[in-house]
Design a protein around this motif. Structure first.
Motif, PDB file in Angstrom:
ATOM      1  N   ASP A   1      -2.914  -1.133  10.699  1.00 14.34           N
ATOM      2  CA  ASP A   1      -1.512  -0.992  10.170  1.00 14.34           C
ATOM      3  C   ASP A   1      -0.640  -2.058  10.598  1.00 14.34           C
ATOM      4  O   ASP A   1      -0.800  -1.861  11.539  1.00 14.34           O
ATOM      5  CB  ASP A   1      -0.689   0.269  10.014  1.00 14.34           C
ATOM      6  N   LEU A   2      -0.384  -3.227   9.520  1.00 17.13           N
ATOM      7  CA  LEU A   2       0.111  -4.262  10.751  1.00 17.13           C
ATOM      8  C   LEU A   2       1.479  -4.313  11.460  1.00 17.13           C
ATOM      9  O   LEU A   2       2.217  -4.998  12.683  1.00 17.13           O
ATOM     10  CB  LEU A   2      -0.231  -5.518   9.558  1.00 17.13           C
TER      11      LEU A   2
ATOM     12  N   GLU B   1       0.504   7.977   5.526  1.00 17.43           N
ATOM     13  CA  GLU B   1       1.647   7.960   4.928  1.00 17.43           C
ATOM     14  C   GLU B   1       2.670   6.532   4.744  1.00 17.43           C
ATOM     15  O   GLU B   1       2.969   5.935   3.391  1.00 17.43           O
ATOM     16  CB  GLU B   1       2.656   8.671   4.625  1.00 17.43           C
ATOM     17  N   SER B   2       2.932   5.900   5.527  1.00 18.40           N
ATOM     18  CA  SER B   2       4.082   5.005   5.545  1.00 18.40           C
ATOM     19  C   SER B   2       3.928   3.512   5.665  1.00 18.40           C
ATOM     20  O   SER B   2       4.735   2.574   5.054  1.00 18.40           O
ATOM     21  CB  SER B   2       5.124   5.296   6.723  1.00 18.40           C
ATOM     22  N   THR B   3       2.442   3.498   5.587  1.00 23.51           N
ATOM     23  CA  THR B   3       1.562   2.245   5.417  1.00 23.51           C
ATOM     24  C   THR B   3       1.926   1.449   4.594  1.00 23.51           C
ATOM     25  O   THR B   3       1.959   1.611   3.434  1.00 23.51           O
ATOM     26  CB  THR B   3       0.228   1.959   6.127  1.00 23.51           C
ATOM     27  N   SER B   4       2.199   0.337   4.828  1.00 25.31           N
ATOM     28  CA  SER B   4       2.414  -0.978   3.404  1.00 25.31           C
ATOM     29  C   SER B   4       1.578  -1.805   3.797  1.00 25.31           C
ATOM     30  O   SER B   4       0.841  -2.772   2.799  1.00 25.31           O
ATOM     31  CB  SER B   4       4.030  -1.316   3.352  1.00 25.31           C
TER      32      SER B   4
ATOM     33  N   HIS C   1      -6.745   9.345   3.145  1.00 27.62           N
ATOM     34  CA  HIS C   1      -5.620   8.318   2.334  1.00 27.62           C
ATOM     35  C   HIS C   1      -6.393   8.322   1.120  1.00 27.62           C
ATOM     36  O   HIS C   1      -7.038   7.421   1.363  1.00 27.62           O
ATOM     37  CB  HIS C   1      -4.670   7.697   3.342  1.00 27.62           C
ATOM     38  N   PRO C   2      -5.710   7.157   0.143  1.00 33.62           N
ATOM     39  CA  PRO C   2      -6.328   6.571  -0.667  1.00 33.62           C
ATOM     40  C   PRO C   2      -7.594   5.387  -0.416  1.00 33.62           C
ATOM     41  O   PRO C   2      -8.150   5.195  -0.752  1.00 33.62           O
ATOM     42  CB  PRO C   2      -5.274   6.194  -2.190  1.00 33.62           C
TER      43      PRO C   2
ATOM     44  N   ILE D   1       1.153  -1.039  -0.275  1.00 33.11           N
ATOM     45  CA  ILE D   1      -0.220  -0.055  -0.172  1.00 33.11           C
ATOM     46  C   ILE D   1       0.824   1.050   0.209  1.00 33.11           C
ATOM     47  O   ILE D   1       1.701   1.141   0.885  1.00 33.11           O
ATOM     48  CB  ILE D   1      -1.035  -0.022   1.164  1.00 33.11           C
ATOM     49  N   THR D   2       0.493   2.112  -0.542  1.00 31.66           N
ATOM     50  CA  THR D   2       1.574   3.123  -1.243  1.00 31.66           C
ATOM     51  C   THR D   2       0.458   4.925  -0.958  1.00 31.66           C
ATOM     52  O   THR D   2      -0.731   4.083  -0.911  1.00 31.66           O
ATOM     53  CB  THR D   2       2.162   3.979  -2.687  1.00 31.66           C
ATOM     54  N   PRO D   3       0.569   5.500  -0.413  1.00 30.17           N
ATOM     55  CA  PRO D   3      -0.151   6.806  -0.699  1.00 30.17           C
ATOM     56  C   PRO D   3      -0.400   7.555  -2.016  1.00 30.17           C
ATOM     57  O   PRO D   3      -1.131   8.601  -1.768  1.00 30.17           O
ATOM     58  CB  PRO D   3      -0.103   7.958   0.692  1.00 30.17           C
ATOM     59  N   THR D   4       0.068   6.440  -3.022  1.00 33.23           N
ATOM     60  CA  THR D   4       0.034   7.896  -4.161  1.00 33.23           C
ATOM     61  C   THR D   4      -1.352   6.993  -5.330  1.00 33.23           C
ATOM     62  O   THR D   4      -1.690   7.789  -6.112  1.00 33.23           O
ATOM     63  CB  THR D   4       0.969   7.583  -4.856  1.00 33.23           C
ATOM     64  N   ALA D   5      -1.930   6.220  -4.801  1.00 29.31           N
ATOM     65  CA  ALA D   5      -2.928   5.303  -5.378  1.00 29.31           C
ATOM     66  C   ALA D   5      -3.937   6.530  -5.907  1.00 29.31           C
ATOM     67  O   ALA D   5      -4.851   7.336  -5.459  1.00 29.31           O
ATOM     68  CB  ALA D   5      -3.317   4.377  -4.794  1.00 29.31           C
ATOM     69  N   ASP D   6      -4.801   6.085  -7.243  1.00 29.98           N
ATOM     70  CA  ASP D   6      -6.317   7.299  -7.294  1.00 29.98           C
ATOM     71  C   ASP D   6      -6.878   6.191  -7.466  1.00 29.98           C
ATOM     72  O   ASP D   6      -7.934   5.161  -7.542  1.00 29.98           O
ATOM     73  CB  ASP D   6      -5.543   7.376  -9.133  1.00 29.98           C
TER      74      ASP D   6
END
Length: 232
Positions: free
Chosen positions: A117-118, A177-180, A96-97, A26-31
């Protein structure tokens, strides 16, 4: 790592239907704007002839909150709070997206959807009754303790990641924002919950996979198969 509901939760709430989805990347940039608009539009259509309190999904959670000893108009499940905001303000906030997408799906189905967020969860996440000494971190950065017997999302270190079940998530494991790596949980109590939660799970898992180009793992949880092993 795993997610589950405690055995006594299933015993006390046999009508519960739950789904879990996990993924990484996961990133904060997806549309997700188009999908969010689609789901928010579906929610607005459901609200056109009444309010969120008229919806069977919300009525069932209000009954559950009453059973938990909570005033349902004071403590609302997450989907009711979002629907109420949508009805009053005409839209949902953008955070966040992934949160925006999950909130939009939540209002479309009127079913609570929580995202964790795991990397901020220790060992496992379990919906269980609180002892009362668990640590809950608010979004303002202050610590609280849940009431004894309150239903919470707890991890292996005794930290509460949500209070009053589907009412309020902790700031500790909120998406940032740092969540993956994430765990997405959806829970319902109404008569057609089995069909609706399965539909929500597939819809949301497909939307996440499309938006982030990632693989997802998902399952429906039952009192018999209540543990979801997280491999992401």
């Amino acid at each position: 790592m795993y997610f589950q509901h405690a055995e006594d939760v299933w015993s006390e709430y046999p009508e519960l239907v739950a789904a879990a989805i996990t993924t990484s990347g996961i990133t904060p940039t997806a549309d997700v704007d188009a999908r969010v608009a689609q789901f928010v539009g579906a929610a607005k259509a459901r609200l056109a002839d009444g309010t969120e309190s008229d919806l069977p999904e919300i009525k069932a959670w209000r009954q559950t909150f009453t059973k938990m000893g909570l005033k349902p108009t004071q403590y609302r499940c997450a989907s009711e709070a979002l629907l109420r905001r949508l009805r009053k303000e005409g839209d949902l906030p953008r955070i966040h997206p992934l949160i925006d997408l999950c909130n939009a799906v939540s209002v479309a189905y009127a079913i609570p959807v929580g995202v964790f967020d795991l990397d901020e969860v220790a060992g496992f996440l379990e919906v269980r009754h609180a002892a009362g000494d668990e640590d809950y971190l608010t979004f303002a950065g202050t610590s609280e303790n849940p009431e004894p017997r309150e239903l919470i999302f707890a991890d292996a270190e005794g930290r509460a990641h949500a209070r009053r079940w589907t009412n309020r998530q902790s700031g500790r494991s909120a998406v940032r924002e740092s969540t993956s790596r994430v765990l997405i949980v959806s829970e319902a109590m109404h008569a057609s919950a089995a069909e609706d939660v399965a539909s929500l799970m597939k819809t949301l898992a497909d939307a996440v996979a499309e938006a982030w180009q990632v693989n997802t793992d998902s399952t429906i949880l039952t009192s018999v198969e209540r543990r979801f092993t997280i491999s992401a």
